[in-house]
Design a protein around this motif. Structure first.
Motif, PDB file in Angstrom:
ATOM      1  N   SER A 119      -1.162 -21.875 -48.251  1.00 16.30           N
ATOM      2  CA  SER A 119      -0.520 -20.599 -49.029  1.00 16.30           C
ATOM      3  C   SER A 119      -1.373 -19.657 -48.460  1.00 16.30           C
ATOM      4  CB  SER A 119      -0.748 -20.902 -50.373  1.00 16.30           C
ATOM      5  OG  SER A 119      -2.185 -20.971 -51.007  1.00 16.30           O
ATOM      6  N   TRP A 120      -0.838 -18.314 -48.804  1.00 17.93           N
ATOM      7  CA  TRP A 120      -1.504 -16.960 -48.565  1.00 17.93           C
ATOM      8  C   TRP A 120      -0.980 -15.892 -49.402  1.00 17.93           C
ATOM      9  CZ3 TRP A 120      -5.428 -17.155 -45.734  1.00 17.93           C
ATOM     10  CH2 TRP A 120      -6.144 -15.963 -45.039  1.00 17.93           C
ATOM     11  N   PRO A 121      -1.699 -15.195 -50.052  1.00 12.13           N
ATOM     12  CA  PRO A 121      -1.249 -14.134 -51.046  1.00 12.13           C
ATOM     13  C   PRO A 121      -0.715 -12.989 -50.157  1.00 12.13           C
ATOM     14  CG  PRO A 121      -3.538 -13.871 -50.801  1.00 12.13           C
ATOM     15  CD  PRO A 121      -3.176 -15.176 -49.961  1.00 12.13           C
ATOM     16  N   ALA A 122       0.341 -12.233 -50.793  1.00 13.86           N
ATOM     17  CA  ALA A 122       1.068 -11.023 -50.179  1.00 13.86           C
ATOM     18  C   ALA A 122       1.078 -10.013 -51.341  1.00 13.86           C
ATOM     19  CB  ALA A 122       2.413 -11.263 -49.795  1.00 13.86           C
ATOM     20  N   GLY A 123       1.195  -8.823 -50.811  1.00 10.26           N
ATOM     21  CA  GLY A 123       1.219  -7.490 -51.691  1.00 10.26           C
ATOM     22  C   GLY A 123       0.155  -7.305 -52.482  1.00 10.26           C
ATOM     23  N   SER A 160     -27.831  -7.352 -45.962  1.00 10.30           N
ATOM     24  CA  SER A 160     -28.840  -8.228 -45.442  1.00 10.30           C
ATOM     25  C   SER A 160     -28.409  -9.478 -44.882  1.00 10.30           C
ATOM     26  CB  SER A 160     -29.967  -8.419 -46.496  1.00 10.30           C
ATOM     27  OG  SER A 160     -29.420  -9.616 -47.476  1.00 10.30           O
ATOM     28  N   ALA A 161     -29.220 -10.003 -43.870  1.00  8.37           N
ATOM     29  CA  ALA A 161     -28.792 -11.281 -43.374  1.00  8.37           C
ATOM     30  C   ALA A 161     -28.646 -12.355 -44.377  1.00  8.37           C
ATOM     31  CB  ALA A 161     -29.924 -11.768 -42.417  1.00  8.37           C
ATOM     32  N   GLY A 162     -29.488 -12.515 -45.403  1.00  8.73           N
ATOM     33  CA  GLY A 162     -29.145 -13.359 -46.535  1.00  8.73           C
ATOM     34  C   GLY A 162     -27.679 -13.254 -47.347  1.00  8.73           C
ATOM     35  N   THR A 163     -27.333 -11.731 -47.490  1.00  9.79           N
ATOM     36  CA  THR A 163     -26.068 -11.705 -48.244  1.00  9.79           C
ATOM     37  C   THR A 163     -25.083 -12.206 -46.947  1.00  9.79           C
ATOM     38  OG1 THR A 163     -26.782  -9.804 -49.517  1.00  9.79           O
ATOM     39  CG2 THR A 163     -24.440  -9.842 -48.939  1.00  9.79           C
ATOM     40  N   ALA A 164     -25.149 -11.867 -45.851  1.00  9.16           N
ATOM     41  CA  ALA A 164     -24.308 -12.456 -44.817  1.00  9.16           C
ATOM     42  C   ALA A 164     -23.830 -13.761 -44.916  1.00  9.16           C
ATOM     43  CB  ALA A 164     -24.699 -11.862 -43.327  1.00  9.16           C
ATOM     44  N   ALA A 165     -25.109 -14.574 -44.942  1.00 12.24           N
ATOM     45  CA  ALA A 165     -25.337 -16.181 -44.948  1.00 12.24           C
ATOM     46  C   ALA A 165     -24.624 -16.398 -46.458  1.00 12.24           C
ATOM     47  CB  ALA A 165     -26.417 -16.464 -44.972  1.00 12.24           C
ATOM     48  N   ALA A 166     -24.874 -15.807 -47.460  1.00 14.73           N
ATOM     49  CA  ALA A 166     -24.022 -16.295 -48.645  1.00 14.73           C
ATOM     50  C   ALA A 166     -22.502 -16.217 -48.634  1.00 14.73           C
ATOM     51  CB  ALA A 166     -24.741 -15.583 -49.717  1.00 14.73           C
ATOM     52  N   GLU A 167     -22.249 -14.994 -47.941  1.00 20.18           N
ATOM     53  CA  GLU A 167     -21.017 -14.811 -47.914  1.00 20.18           C
ATOM     54  C   GLU A 167     -20.221 -15.885 -46.901  1.00 20.18           C
ATOM     55  OE1 GLU A 167     -20.362 -10.080 -48.496  1.00 20.18           O
ATOM     56  OE2 GLU A 167     -19.775 -11.047 -46.592  1.00 20.18           O
ATOM     57  N   GLY A 168     -20.840 -16.118 -45.841  1.00 19.26           N
ATOM     58  CA  GLY A 168     -20.377 -17.465 -45.244  1.00 19.26           C
ATOM     59  C   GLY A 168     -20.174 -18.599 -45.926  1.00 19.26           C
ATOM     60  N   ARG A 169     -21.125 -18.897 -46.615  1.00 16.13           N
ATOM     61  CA  ARG A 169     -21.102 -20.139 -47.550  1.00 16.13           C
ATOM     62  C   ARG A 169     -20.028 -20.273 -48.546  1.00 16.13           C
ATOM     63  NH1 ARG A 169     -26.588 -19.567 -47.045  1.00 16.13           N
ATOM     64  NH2 ARG A 169     -26.742 -18.487 -49.302  1.00 16.13           N
ATOM     65  N   ALA A 170     -19.763 -18.906 -49.106  1.00 15.60           N
ATOM     66  CA  ALA A 170     -18.703 -18.715 -50.060  1.00 15.60           C
ATOM     67  C   ALA A 170     -17.508 -18.759 -49.507  1.00 15.60           C
ATOM     68  CB  ALA A 170     -19.041 -17.384 -50.888  1.00 15.60           C
ATOM     69  N   ALA A 171     -17.263 -18.437 -48.272  1.00 15.58           N
ATOM     70  CA  ALA A 171     -15.854 -18.375 -47.669  1.00 15.58           C
ATOM     71  C   ALA A 171     -15.455 -19.661 -47.288  1.00 15.58           C
ATOM     72  CB  ALA A 171     -16.104 -17.538 -46.642  1.00 15.58           C
ATOM     73  N   ALA A 172     -16.284 -20.856 -47.389  1.00 17.75           N
ATOM     74  CA  ALA A 172     -15.838 -22.369 -46.987  1.00 17.75           C
ATOM     75  C   ALA A 172     -14.705 -22.805 -48.036  1.00 17.75           C
ATOM     76  CB  ALA A 172     -17.223 -23.324 -47.038  1.00 17.75           C
ATOM     77  N   ALA A 173     -15.057 -22.369 -49.381  1.00 17.31           N
ATOM     78  CA  ALA A 173     -14.062 -23.202 -50.265  1.00 17.31           C
ATOM     79  C   ALA A 173     -12.576 -22.544 -49.969  1.00 17.31           C
ATOM     80  CB  ALA A 173     -14.444 -22.663 -51.622  1.00 17.31           C
ATOM     81  N   PRO A 174     -12.605 -21.054 -49.972  1.00 14.16           N
ATOM     82  CA  PRO A 174     -11.073 -20.687 -49.620  1.00 14.16           C
ATOM     83  C   PRO A 174     -10.545 -20.964 -48.178  1.00 14.16           C
ATOM     84  CG  PRO A 174     -12.634 -18.824 -49.989  1.00 14.16           C
ATOM     85  CD  PRO A 174     -13.523 -20.266 -50.164  1.00 14.16           C
ATOM     86  N   VAL A 175     -11.331 -21.422 -47.427  1.00 15.06           N
ATOM     87  CA  VAL A 175     -10.851 -21.636 -45.905  1.00 15.06           C
ATOM     88  C   VAL A 175     -10.315 -23.153 -46.067  1.00 15.06           C
ATOM     89  CG1 VAL A 175     -11.648 -22.294 -43.847  1.00 15.06           C
ATOM     90  CG2 VAL A 175     -12.222 -20.252 -44.677  1.00 15.06           C
ATOM     91  N   LEU A 176     -11.099 -23.872 -46.964  1.00 14.02           N
ATOM     92  CA  LEU A 176     -10.778 -25.298 -47.146  1.00 14.02           C
ATOM     93  C   LEU A 176      -9.363 -25.333 -47.898  1.00 14.02           C
ATOM     94  CD1 LEU A 176     -14.237 -27.006 -47.744  1.00 14.02           C
ATOM     95  CD2 LEU A 176     -12.782 -27.493 -45.731  1.00 14.02           C
TER      96      LEU A 176
END
Length: 405
Positions: free
Chosen positions: A312-316, A289-305
Protein backbone atom coordinates in the motif's frame (compact mmCIF):
# COMPACT_ATOMS: atom_id res chain seq x y z
CA UNK A 1 29.22 -5.39 -22.12
CA UNK A 2 26.96 -7.87 -20.34
CA UNK A 3 24.74 -6.41 -17.64
CA UNK A 4 23.95 -8.54 -14.62
CA UNK A 5 20.37 -8.44 -13.32
CA UNK A 6 19.02 -9.52 -9.95
CA UNK A 7 16.35 -8.82 -7.34
CA UNK A 8 16.52 -7.86 -3.65
CA UNK A 9 13.91 -6.99 -1.06
CA UNK A 10 15.37 -3.57 -0.19
CA UNK A 11 18.02 -1.61 -2.03
CA UNK A 12 19.65 1.10 0.09
CA UNK A 13 21.62 3.79 -1.76
CA UNK A 14 24.20 5.37 0.52
CA UNK A 15 26.20 3.81 3.37
CA UNK A 16 26.27 6.71 5.82
CA UNK A 17 24.71 6.49 9.30
CA UNK A 18 21.14 6.71 7.93
CA UNK A 19 21.54 4.00 5.30
CA UNK A 20 23.48 1.71 7.61
CA UNK A 21 20.96 2.19 10.43
CA UNK A 22 18.11 1.22 8.11
CA UNK A 23 20.04 -1.73 6.69
CA UNK A 24 20.82 -3.12 10.15
CA UNK A 25 17.16 -3.02 11.23
CA UNK A 26 15.81 -4.38 7.97
CA UNK A 27 18.30 -7.23 7.73
CA UNK A 28 17.72 -8.17 11.37
CA UNK A 29 14.02 -8.53 10.48
CA UNK A 30 14.81 -11.02 7.75
CA UNK A 31 14.73 -8.81 4.65
CA UNK A 32 17.29 -9.29 1.89
CA UNK A 33 19.06 -5.94 2.02
CA UNK A 34 21.79 -4.59 -0.21
CA UNK A 35 23.59 -1.28 0.40
CA UNK A 36 25.40 0.48 -2.45
CA UNK A 37 28.06 3.11 -1.67
CA UNK A 38 30.04 5.00 -4.30
CA UNK A 39 32.94 5.71 -1.93
CA UNK A 40 35.52 3.02 -1.25
CA UNK A 41 34.58 2.79 2.45
CA UNK A 42 31.23 2.77 4.23
CA UNK A 43 30.40 5.15 7.07
CA UNK A 44 29.62 8.47 5.38
CA UNK A 45 30.84 11.84 6.60
CA UNK A 46 31.89 10.60 10.10
CA UNK A 47 34.75 8.66 8.46
CA UNK A 48 36.82 11.84 8.32
CA UNK A 49 35.46 13.68 11.39
CA UNK A 50 38.11 12.93 14.00
CA UNK A 51 36.51 14.88 16.85
CA UNK A 52 34.59 13.05 19.58
CA UNK A 53 30.92 13.13 20.52
CA UNK A 54 29.54 10.61 18.04
CA UNK A 55 27.00 8.22 19.50
CA UNK A 56 26.52 10.31 22.67
CA UNK A 57 24.28 13.29 23.39
CA UNK A 58 26.31 14.24 26.44
CA UNK A 59 29.68 14.69 24.77
CA UNK A 60 32.59 12.28 24.84
CA UNK A 61 31.45 9.26 22.88
CA UNK A 62 33.28 7.96 19.83
CA UNK A 63 35.38 9.66 17.20
CA UNK A 64 33.85 9.87 13.74
CA UNK A 65 35.87 6.98 12.28
CA UNK A 66 35.04 4.79 15.30
CA UNK A 67 31.37 5.60 14.92
CA UNK A 68 31.48 4.86 11.18
CA UNK A 69 33.09 1.47 11.84
CA UNK A 70 30.48 0.67 14.50
CA UNK A 71 27.58 1.52 12.13
CA UNK A 72 29.15 -0.55 9.35
CA UNK A 73 29.77 -3.54 11.60
CA UNK A 74 26.19 -3.45 12.91
CA UNK A 75 24.74 -3.59 9.40
CA UNK A 76 27.03 -6.42 8.32
CA UNK A 77 26.43 -8.34 11.54
CA UNK A 78 22.67 -8.14 10.93
CA UNK A 79 23.14 -9.73 7.52
CA UNK A 80 23.00 -6.76 5.14
CA UNK A 81 25.21 -6.91 2.04
CA UNK A 82 27.45 -3.83 1.77
CA UNK A 83 29.07 -3.04 -1.56
CA UNK A 84 31.43 -0.08 -1.84
CA UNK A 85 32.88 1.53 -4.94
CA UNK A 86 29.53 1.06 -6.70
CA UNK A 87 27.78 4.05 -8.28
CA UNK A 88 24.07 4.13 -9.04
CA UNK A 89 23.78 5.73 -12.49
CA UNK A 90 20.01 5.99 -12.92
CA UNK A 91 16.55 4.44 -12.90
CA UNK A 92 15.41 1.83 -15.39
CA UNK A 93 11.85 1.78 -14.03
CA UNK A 94 9.91 1.90 -10.75
CA UNK A 95 12.22 0.53 -8.04
CA UNK A 96 14.72 -0.59 -10.72
CA UNK A 97 18.18 0.96 -10.56
CA UNK A 98 21.22 0.72 -12.82
CA UNK A 99 24.65 0.69 -11.22
CA UNK A 100 28.28 0.29 -12.19
CA UNK A 101 31.22 -0.89 -10.13
CA UNK A 102 34.28 -3.14 -10.19
CA UNK A 103 32.14 -6.03 -11.43
CA UNK A 104 30.70 -4.08 -14.36
CA UNK A 105 27.13 -3.02 -15.14
CA UNK A 106 24.17 -4.13 -13.03
CA UNK A 107 20.41 -3.72 -12.97
CA UNK A 108 18.80 -4.26 -9.58
CA UNK A 109 15.06 -4.60 -8.98
CA UNK A 110 13.87 -4.06 -5.41
CA UNK A 111 10.65 -4.40 -3.49
CA UNK A 112 11.54 -1.06 -1.90
CA UNK A 113 14.25 1.52 -2.56
CA UNK A 114 15.61 3.58 0.32
CA UNK A 115 17.56 6.69 -0.66
CA UNK A 116 20.19 7.72 1.91
CA UNK A 117 22.53 9.79 -0.25
CA UNK A 118 23.12 12.48 2.39
CA UNK A 119 24.06 16.11 1.87
CA UNK A 120 27.02 18.21 0.86
CA UNK A 121 28.25 21.74 1.49
CA UNK A 122 27.89 24.17 -1.36
CA UNK A 123 31.38 24.99 -2.69
CA UNK A 124 32.76 28.45 -3.46
CA UNK A 125 31.48 28.30 -7.06
CA UNK A 126 27.88 27.62 -6.00
CA UNK A 127 28.04 30.56 -3.59
CA UNK A 128 29.00 32.85 -6.49
CA UNK A 129 32.11 34.21 -4.74
CA UNK A 130 34.13 35.94 -7.48
CA UNK A 131 37.89 36.17 -7.90
CA UNK A 132 40.72 33.95 -9.07
CA UNK A 133 40.90 30.17 -8.69
CA UNK A 134 43.92 29.64 -6.46
CA UNK A 135 44.90 26.62 -4.41
CA UNK A 136 43.90 26.67 -0.74
CA UNK A 137 40.09 26.75 -1.10
CA UNK A 138 38.13 24.01 0.72
CA UNK A 139 34.75 22.93 2.03
CA UNK A 140 34.72 21.31 5.48
CA UNK A 141 34.50 17.82 4.00
CA UNK A 142 37.39 18.45 1.63
CA UNK A 143 39.47 19.86 4.49
CA UNK A 144 38.78 16.92 6.79
CA UNK A 145 39.62 14.40 4.10
CA UNK A 146 42.83 16.26 3.22
CA UNK A 147 43.93 16.35 6.86
CA UNK A 148 42.72 13.04 8.27
CA UNK A 149 42.59 10.70 5.28
CA UNK A 150 45.35 11.98 3.00
CA UNK A 151 47.60 13.84 5.51
CA UNK A 152 48.14 16.70 3.08
CA UNK A 153 49.73 20.08 3.73
CA UNK A 154 46.97 22.67 4.21
CA UNK A 155 48.56 26.07 4.76
CA UNK A 156 49.64 28.47 7.49
CA UNK A 157 46.79 30.98 8.03
CA UNK A 158 43.12 30.34 7.34
CA UNK A 159 39.73 32.04 7.29
CA UNK A 160 36.60 29.98 8.02
CA UNK A 161 33.40 31.16 6.34
CA UNK A 162 30.52 30.38 8.71
CA UNK A 163 29.70 30.31 12.42
CA UNK A 164 27.84 27.03 12.84
CA UNK A 165 28.85 23.81 14.63
CA UNK A 166 30.39 22.54 11.39
CA UNK A 167 32.38 25.81 11.15
CA UNK A 168 33.82 25.25 14.60
CA UNK A 169 34.69 21.66 13.64
CA UNK A 170 36.52 23.01 10.59
CA UNK A 171 38.43 25.46 12.78
CA UNK A 172 39.43 22.60 15.11
CA UNK A 173 40.63 20.56 12.12
CA UNK A 174 42.74 23.49 10.94
CA UNK A 175 44.31 23.91 14.36
CA UNK A 176 45.02 20.16 14.51
CA UNK A 177 46.88 20.57 11.20
CA UNK A 178 48.97 23.41 12.63
CA UNK A 179 47.13 26.17 10.77
CA UNK A 180 46.42 29.51 12.44
CA UNK A 181 42.71 30.43 12.23
CA UNK A 182 42.62 34.17 11.54
CA UNK A 183 38.83 34.61 11.78
CA UNK A 184 35.39 33.12 11.35
CA UNK A 185 33.25 35.19 8.96
CA UNK A 186 29.44 35.21 9.03
CA UNK A 187 26.63 37.37 7.77
CA UNK A 188 24.67 36.70 10.97
CA UNK A 189 24.39 39.30 13.75
CA UNK A 190 26.52 38.89 16.89
CA UNK A 191 25.50 36.06 19.21
CA UNK A 192 25.00 36.71 22.94
CA UNK A 193 28.17 34.78 23.77
CA UNK A 194 30.34 37.37 22.06
CA UNK A 195 32.55 37.72 19.02
CA UNK A 196 35.46 35.44 19.96
CA UNK A 197 35.57 31.63 19.89
CA UNK A 198 38.60 29.86 21.32
CA UNK A 199 40.66 33.00 20.84
CA UNK A 200 39.56 33.43 17.22
CA UNK A 201 37.60 36.59 16.29
CA UNK A 202 34.16 36.13 14.75
CA UNK A 203 33.44 38.80 12.12
CA UNK A 204 29.64 39.12 12.14
CA UNK A 205 27.43 40.89 9.59
CA UNK A 206 30.26 40.37 7.12
CA UNK A 207 30.21 38.96 3.58
CA UNK A 208 33.00 37.38 1.52
CA UNK A 209 33.09 39.33 -1.76
CA UNK A 210 36.09 37.76 -3.48
CA UNK A 211 39.31 35.75 -3.33
CA UNK A 212 42.76 37.00 -4.28
CA UNK A 213 45.90 35.22 -5.38
CA UNK A 214 47.09 33.34 -8.46
CA UNK A 215 48.83 30.04 -7.84
CA UNK A 216 47.97 30.20 -4.13
CA UNK A 217 45.32 32.08 -2.18
CA UNK A 218 46.67 35.31 -0.68
CA UNK A 219 43.58 36.87 0.84
CA UNK A 220 39.82 37.06 1.29
CA UNK A 221 38.00 40.29 0.40
CA UNK A 222 35.30 41.23 2.92
CA UNK A 223 32.46 43.73 3.09
CA UNK A 224 30.92 44.69 6.43
CA UNK A 225 27.25 45.69 6.68
CA UNK A 226 28.25 49.30 7.39
CA UNK A 227 29.90 49.47 3.96
CA UNK A 228 33.51 49.05 5.07
CA UNK A 229 35.66 46.75 2.93
CA UNK A 230 38.93 45.03 3.71
CA UNK A 231 41.09 42.12 2.60
CA UNK A 232 42.09 39.61 5.25
CA UNK A 233 45.46 38.02 4.56
CA UNK A 234 45.41 34.19 4.45
CA UNK A 235 46.55 31.27 2.32
CA UNK A 236 43.58 29.01 3.11
CA UNK A 237 39.81 29.54 3.21
CA UNK A 238 37.17 27.00 4.25
CA UNK A 239 33.56 27.44 3.16
CA UNK A 240 31.36 25.74 5.75
CA UNK A 241 27.64 25.11 6.17
CA UNK A 242 25.17 26.12 3.45
CA UNK A 243 24.19 22.49 3.06
CA UNK A 244 22.22 21.08 0.15
CA UNK A 245 20.80 17.54 -0.05
CA UNK A 246 22.61 15.27 -2.48
CA UNK A 247 19.38 14.83 -4.44
CA UNK A 248 20.55 14.14 -8.02
CA UNK A 249 19.46 10.49 -7.96
CA UNK A 250 16.07 11.41 -6.49
CA UNK A 251 15.55 14.01 -9.22
CA UNK A 252 16.49 11.54 -11.94
CA UNK A 253 13.81 9.24 -10.56
CA UNK A 254 11.20 12.02 -10.73
CA UNK A 255 10.87 12.01 -6.94
CA UNK A 256 9.12 15.25 -5.96
CA UNK A 257 11.33 17.63 -3.95
CA UNK A 258 10.22 19.93 -1.16
CA UNK A 259 10.97 23.58 -2.09
CA UNK A 260 12.21 24.36 1.42
CA UNK A 261 14.56 21.48 2.21
CA UNK A 262 15.38 20.77 -1.46
CA UNK A 263 15.30 17.10 -0.53
CA UNK A 264 12.49 14.64 -1.31
CA UNK A 265 9.07 15.61 0.02
CA UNK A 266 8.21 12.94 2.60
CA UNK A 267 5.90 12.02 5.43
CA UNK A 268 6.64 10.74 8.92
CA UNK A 269 7.05 7.20 7.55
CA UNK A 270 9.80 8.42 5.19
CA UNK A 271 7.62 7.75 2.14
CA UNK A 272 8.28 9.97 -0.88
CA UNK A 273 5.90 10.74 -3.71
CA UNK A 274 7.00 7.64 -5.66
CA UNK A 275 5.49 4.32 -4.63
CA UNK A 276 8.00 2.08 -2.89
CA UNK A 277 10.67 4.80 -2.68
CA UNK A 278 11.68 5.89 0.83
CA UNK A 279 14.25 8.48 1.89
CA UNK A 280 16.09 9.05 5.17
CA UNK A 281 18.82 11.12 6.78
CA UNK A 282 20.34 14.34 5.57
CA UNK A 283 19.02 13.85 2.06
CA UNK A 284 15.76 15.03 3.66
CA UNK A 285 16.98 17.95 5.75
CA UNK A 286 20.51 19.18 5.41
CA UNK A 287 21.87 18.92 7.93
CA UNK A 288 21.27 17.05 11.23
CA UNK A 289 23.68 15.07 13.39
CA UNK A 290 24.92 11.60 12.50
CA UNK A 291 22.98 10.24 15.48
CA UNK A 292 19.74 11.75 14.19
CA UNK A 293 20.38 10.34 10.72
CA UNK A 294 21.04 6.87 12.15
CA UNK A 295 17.89 7.05 14.28
CA UNK A 296 15.84 7.97 11.21
CA UNK A 297 17.29 5.03 9.33
CA UNK A 298 16.29 2.66 12.12
CA UNK A 299 12.81 4.22 12.33
CA UNK A 300 12.30 3.82 8.57
CA UNK A 301 12.66 0.03 8.79
CA UNK A 302 9.12 -0.55 10.10
CA UNK A 303 7.29 1.34 7.31
CA UNK A 304 9.55 -0.27 4.68
CA UNK A 305 8.69 -3.72 6.01
CA UNK A 306 4.96 -2.85 6.05
CA UNK A 307 5.22 -1.80 2.41
CA UNK A 308 6.92 -5.07 1.48
CA UNK A 309 4.02 -6.91 3.10
CA UNK A 310 1.03 -4.84 1.97
CA UNK A 311 2.22 -2.90 -1.07
CA UNK A 312 0.00 0.00 0.00
CA UNK A 313 1.00 3.63 -0.59
CA UNK A 314 -0.79 6.85 0.43
CA UNK A 315 -1.98 9.45 -2.05
CA UNK A 316 -3.06 13.06 -1.70
CA UNK A 317 -1.19 13.86 1.51
CA UNK A 318 -1.49 17.48 2.72
CA UNK A 319 1.79 19.38 2.52
CA UNK A 320 3.39 21.46 5.27
CA UNK A 321 4.97 24.80 4.40
CA UNK A 322 6.64 27.55 6.42
CA UNK A 323 6.64 31.35 6.25
CA UNK A 324 9.75 33.52 6.50
CA UNK A 325 11.94 33.77 8.47
CA UNK A 326 11.45 30.00 8.76
CA UNK A 327 13.13 28.24 5.83
CA UNK A 328 11.91 24.63 5.97
CA UNK A 329 10.16 21.91 7.95
CA UNK A 330 10.64 18.14 7.96
CA UNK A 331 8.70 15.94 7.53
CA UNK A 332 6.73 18.06 5.07
CA UNK A 333 3.79 15.77 4.19
CA UNK A 334 1.11 14.55 6.62
CA UNK A 335 0.78 10.78 6.77
CA UNK A 336 -2.89 9.74 6.43
CA UNK A 337 -2.37 6.61 8.52
CA UNK A 338 -1.51 8.50 11.71
CA UNK A 339 2.27 8.30 11.43
CA UNK A 340 4.21 10.59 13.77
CA UNK A 341 7.67 12.05 13.13
CA UNK A 342 10.71 10.87 15.04
CA UNK A 343 10.44 11.82 18.74
CA UNK A 344 6.94 13.21 17.99
CA UNK A 345 8.32 16.48 16.69
CA UNK A 346 8.97 18.27 13.43
CA UNK A 347 12.37 19.83 12.69
CA UNK A 348 12.56 23.41 11.39
CA UNK A 349 15.17 26.01 10.51
CA UNK A 350 15.23 29.79 10.58
CA UNK A 351 17.21 32.22 8.44
CA UNK A 352 17.68 34.74 11.26
CA UNK A 353 17.88 34.80 15.04
CA UNK A 354 14.52 34.72 16.88
CA UNK A 355 14.61 35.80 20.53
CA UNK A 356 11.25 34.52 21.85
CA UNK A 357 9.63 32.67 18.94
CA UNK A 358 6.05 31.42 18.97
CA UNK A 359 5.25 28.83 16.31
CA UNK A 360 1.72 28.97 14.89
CA UNK A 361 0.12 26.15 12.86
CA UNK A 362 -2.91 26.85 10.64
CA UNK A 363 -4.89 24.93 8.03
CA UNK A 364 -7.93 26.10 6.07
CA UNK A 365 -7.76 29.33 8.07
CA UNK A 366 -8.14 27.48 11.38
CA UNK A 367 -5.63 27.61 14.23
CA UNK A 368 -4.37 24.10 15.02
CA UNK A 369 -1.54 24.85 17.43
CA UNK A 370 0.53 27.54 19.13
CA UNK A 371 3.88 26.74 20.75
CA UNK A 372 6.27 29.09 22.49
CA UNK A 373 9.89 27.96 22.29
CA UNK A 374 11.86 28.12 25.50
CA UNK A 375 15.14 29.14 23.88
CA UNK A 376 16.09 31.60 21.13
CA UNK A 377 16.35 30.17 17.60
CA UNK A 378 19.48 30.62 15.48
CA UNK A 379 20.33 29.92 11.84
CA UNK A 380 21.93 26.51 11.38
CA UNK A 381 20.50 25.16 14.65
CA UNK A 382 17.37 22.95 14.66
CA UNK A 383 14.19 24.10 16.35
CA UNK A 384 11.36 21.70 17.04
CA UNK A 385 7.59 21.78 16.73
CA UNK A 386 5.47 19.29 18.68
CA UNK A 387 3.36 16.92 16.56
CA UNK A 388 0.54 16.80 19.11
CA UNK A 389 -1.71 18.84 16.79
CA UNK A 390 -1.72 16.24 14.00
CA UNK A 391 -5.00 14.67 15.15
CA UNK A 392 -6.71 18.01 14.51
CA UNK A 393 -5.47 18.32 10.92
CA UNK A 394 -7.85 17.70 8.02
CA UNK A 395 -6.30 14.88 5.99
CA UNK A 396 -8.35 15.96 2.97
CA UNK A 397 -7.70 19.65 3.56
CA UNK A 398 -5.39 22.31 2.24
CA UNK A 399 -1.72 22.90 2.94
CA UNK A 400 -0.77 23.27 6.61
CA UNK A 401 1.16 26.52 7.17
CA UNK A 402 3.63 27.17 9.99
CA UNK A 403 4.59 30.74 10.83
CA UNK A 404 6.43 32.45 13.66
CA UNK A 405 5.05 35.29 15.77
Amino acid sequence: MTRRERTVDVLVVGAGPAGLGAAAELAASGARVEVLEREQSAGGIPRHCHHGGFGSRRGGGLSGPEYARRCTAAAERAGATLRTGVTVTGWAGPRVLDATGPGGLERITAGAVLLATGARERPRSARLVPGTRPAGVYTTGELQQAVHLHHQYIGTRAVVVGDEPVSHAAADTLRAAGVEVAALVTGDPPAPLGRVRRGTPVLTRTTVTGLTGRGRLTGVALRHDDGRTTTLRCDTVVFTGDWIPDHELARRGAVALDPGTRGPAHDASYRTGEQGVFAVGNLLHAVESAGTAAAEGRAAAAPVLRHLTTGSWPAGRPALTVAAPLTWIAPNLIAPDGGRPLNNRFVLRTERRLTVPVLVVRQNGLLLHRQRLLLPARPGIPLHLSADWLDRADLQGATVRISVH
